[in-house]
Scaffold this active site. Structure first.
Site, PDB file in Angstrom:
ATOM      1  N   HIS A   1      -5.535   3.716  -1.697  1.00 28.26           N
ATOM      2  CA  HIS A   1      -6.864   4.023  -1.148  1.00 28.26           C
ATOM      3  C   HIS A   1      -7.229   5.443  -1.566  1.00 28.26           C
ATOM      4  O   HIS A   1      -6.638   6.408  -1.074  1.00 28.26           O
ATOM      5  CB  HIS A   1      -6.817   3.899   0.386  1.00 28.26           C
ATOM      6  CG  HIS A   1      -8.137   4.103   1.056  1.00 28.26           C
ATOM      7  ND1 HIS A   1      -8.304   4.000   2.420  1.00 28.26           N
ATOM      8  CD2 HIS A   1      -9.376   4.404   0.569  1.00 28.26           C
ATOM      9  CE1 HIS A   1      -9.569   4.219   2.731  1.00 28.26           C
ATOM     10  NE2 HIS A   1     -10.230   4.485   1.628  1.00 28.26           N
TER      11      HIS A   1
ATOM     12  N   HIS B   1      -3.600  -4.716   7.567  1.00 25.80           N
ATOM     13  CA  HIS B   1      -3.746  -3.618   8.516  1.00 25.80           C
ATOM     14  C   HIS B   1      -2.882  -3.867   9.747  1.00 25.80           C
ATOM     15  O   HIS B   1      -3.112  -4.810  10.489  1.00 25.80           O
ATOM     16  CB  HIS B   1      -5.205  -3.376   8.941  1.00 25.80           C
ATOM     17  CG  HIS B   1      -5.426  -1.924   9.255  1.00 25.80           C
ATOM     18  ND1 HIS B   1      -4.970  -1.354  10.411  1.00 25.80           N
ATOM     19  CD2 HIS B   1      -6.000  -0.935   8.540  1.00 25.80           C
ATOM     20  CE1 HIS B   1      -5.280  -0.066  10.389  1.00 25.80           C
ATOM     21  NE2 HIS B   1      -5.893   0.224   9.265  1.00 25.80           N
TER      22      HIS B   1
ATOM     23  N   HIS C   1       1.067   6.224   1.844  1.00 28.04           N
ATOM     24  CA  HIS C   1       1.836   7.180   2.649  1.00 28.04           C
ATOM     25  C   HIS C   1       3.013   7.807   1.900  1.00 28.04           C
ATOM     26  O   HIS C   1       3.611   8.766   2.385  1.00 28.04           O
ATOM     27  CB  HIS C   1       2.232   6.554   3.981  1.00 28.04           C
ATOM     28  CG  HIS C   1       1.012   6.295   4.816  1.00 28.04           C
ATOM     29  ND1 HIS C   1       0.038   7.255   5.000  1.00 28.04           N
ATOM     30  CD2 HIS C   1       0.561   5.181   5.442  1.00 28.04           C
ATOM     31  CE1 HIS C   1      -0.937   6.751   5.727  1.00 28.04           C
ATOM     32  NE2 HIS C   1      -0.656   5.494   6.007  1.00 28.04           N
TER      33      HIS C   1
ATOM     34  N   THR D   1      -8.168   3.324   8.307  1.00 23.87           N
ATOM     35  CA  THR D   1      -9.385   2.507   8.337  1.00 23.87           C
ATOM     36  C   THR D   1      -9.486   1.823   9.699  1.00 23.87           C
ATOM     37  O   THR D   1      -8.602   1.057  10.076  1.00 23.87           O
ATOM     38  CB  THR D   1      -9.338   1.449   7.210  1.00 23.87           C
ATOM     39  OG1 THR D   1      -8.931   2.113   6.018  1.00 23.87           O
ATOM     40  CG2 THR D   1     -10.697   0.827   7.003  1.00 23.87           C
TER      41      THR D   1
ATOM     42  N   ASN E   1       0.861  -1.185   0.000  1.00 24.24           N
ATOM     43  CA  ASN E   1       0.000   0.000   0.000  1.00 24.24           C
ATOM     44  C   ASN E   1       0.900   1.240   0.000  1.00 24.24           C
ATOM     45  O   ASN E   1       1.708   1.421   0.923  1.00 24.24           O
ATOM     46  CB  ASN E   1      -0.893  -0.037   1.249  1.00 24.24           C
ATOM     47  CG  ASN E   1      -1.802   1.176   1.340  1.00 24.24           C
ATOM     48  OD1 ASN E   1      -1.368   2.297   1.100  1.00 24.24           O
ATOM     49  ND2 ASN E   1      -3.047   0.971   1.697  1.00 24.24           N
TER      50      ASN E   1
END
Ligand code: PXP
Length: 237
Positions: free
Chosen positions: A43, A191, A10, A101, A7
């Site tokens: 995201h 996560h 960031h 999230t 992901n």
């Protein structure tokens, strides 16, 4: 072997801190793929706090592995997904005030709505994943929506890691993965996974992919800092 999805939100967070062009998540995706990442997740949040529409558009044309678009189940996001056609879409709950999230989707409560929502996305050939807590009812409901994939929320396990609550959270993930596999769902997890807690997750059979963001981007800053300082010292002479 479990696959690694990175992901890169960031990377965009750092860019947005100055509102300029760097660091570019598109460049980060190229490096991640060259290093062996099996997929790239972004995201696109309603408030566009990190990833921008431009990023998703360019990534959809440049990624050589798989683009996983994480998004809330809104009409706006559905149109973007149908337009961009990522490899997969991961539906997550989204609150404006949250830092990240916070919990899984309540699929039990919204089963019929989600079933209708994902129909045109699946029809377009896009794989649909639902981000849920490791709970049998949520898994059963996810299966009944017609989604082909789930992503189990590992946040509670990550938080409990190295405490007396760890085994309990780990067992929930193990049972959830087993149940989801028995329904022939593709099972991902993510996560809060990091360099300490990811290893134990490998004991659980049946995971397809781990989606990891914050810990890898944090590590990249740290392992890259020495070289970055040396480069500037070289220029300054
Ligand atoms: N999977 C989902 C569905 C997420 O929302 C996030 C956070 O954006 C991740 C995985 C990655 O979590 P982390 O950044 O804590 O590794």
């Amino acid at each position: 072997m479990v696959k690694l999805g990175l992901n890169i939100d960031h990377v965009a967070t750092i860019r947005q801190a100055r509102g300029g062009k760097e660091p570019d998540p598109v460049a980060a995706a190229v490096i991640a793929e060259l290093a062996g990442a099996d997929s790239i997740t972004v995201h696109l949040r309603e408030d566009r706090r990190h990833i921008q529409d431009r990023d998703v558009h360019i990534l959809s044309k440049t990624i050589n592995t798989r683009l996983n678009l994480e998004m809330a189940a809104t009409e706006e996001m559905k149109q973007i997904a149908l337009n961009i056609k990522p490899h997969s879409v991961c539906l997550v709950p989204e609150k404006r005030q949250e830092l990240t999230t916070e919990g899984g989707l309540d699929v039990v409560k919204q089963k019929d709505i989600l079933k209708e929502y994902i129909k045109p996305i699946i029809k377009e050939g896009i794989l649909v994943s639902l981000f849920i807590d490791p709970d049998a009812e949520q898994i059963q409901a996810s299966y009944e929506t017609g989604a082909q994939c789930i992503e189990l929320h590992t946040g509670s396990y990550a938080e409990a890691f190295d405490t007396n609550k760890e085994d309990n959270e780990f067992n929930k993930l193990e049972n959830a993965a087993r149940f989801a596999n028995s329904l022939s769902l593709i099972v991902n997890a993510g996560h809060g996974l990091n360099y300490q807690n990811a290893k134990r997750m490998l004991i659980i059979p049946g995971f397809y992919e781990f989606n990891i963001g914050h810990s890898i981007i944090s590590k990249a800053v740290m392992v890259g800092l020495e070289k970055a300082v040396q480069n500037m010292k070289y220029i300054l002479g």
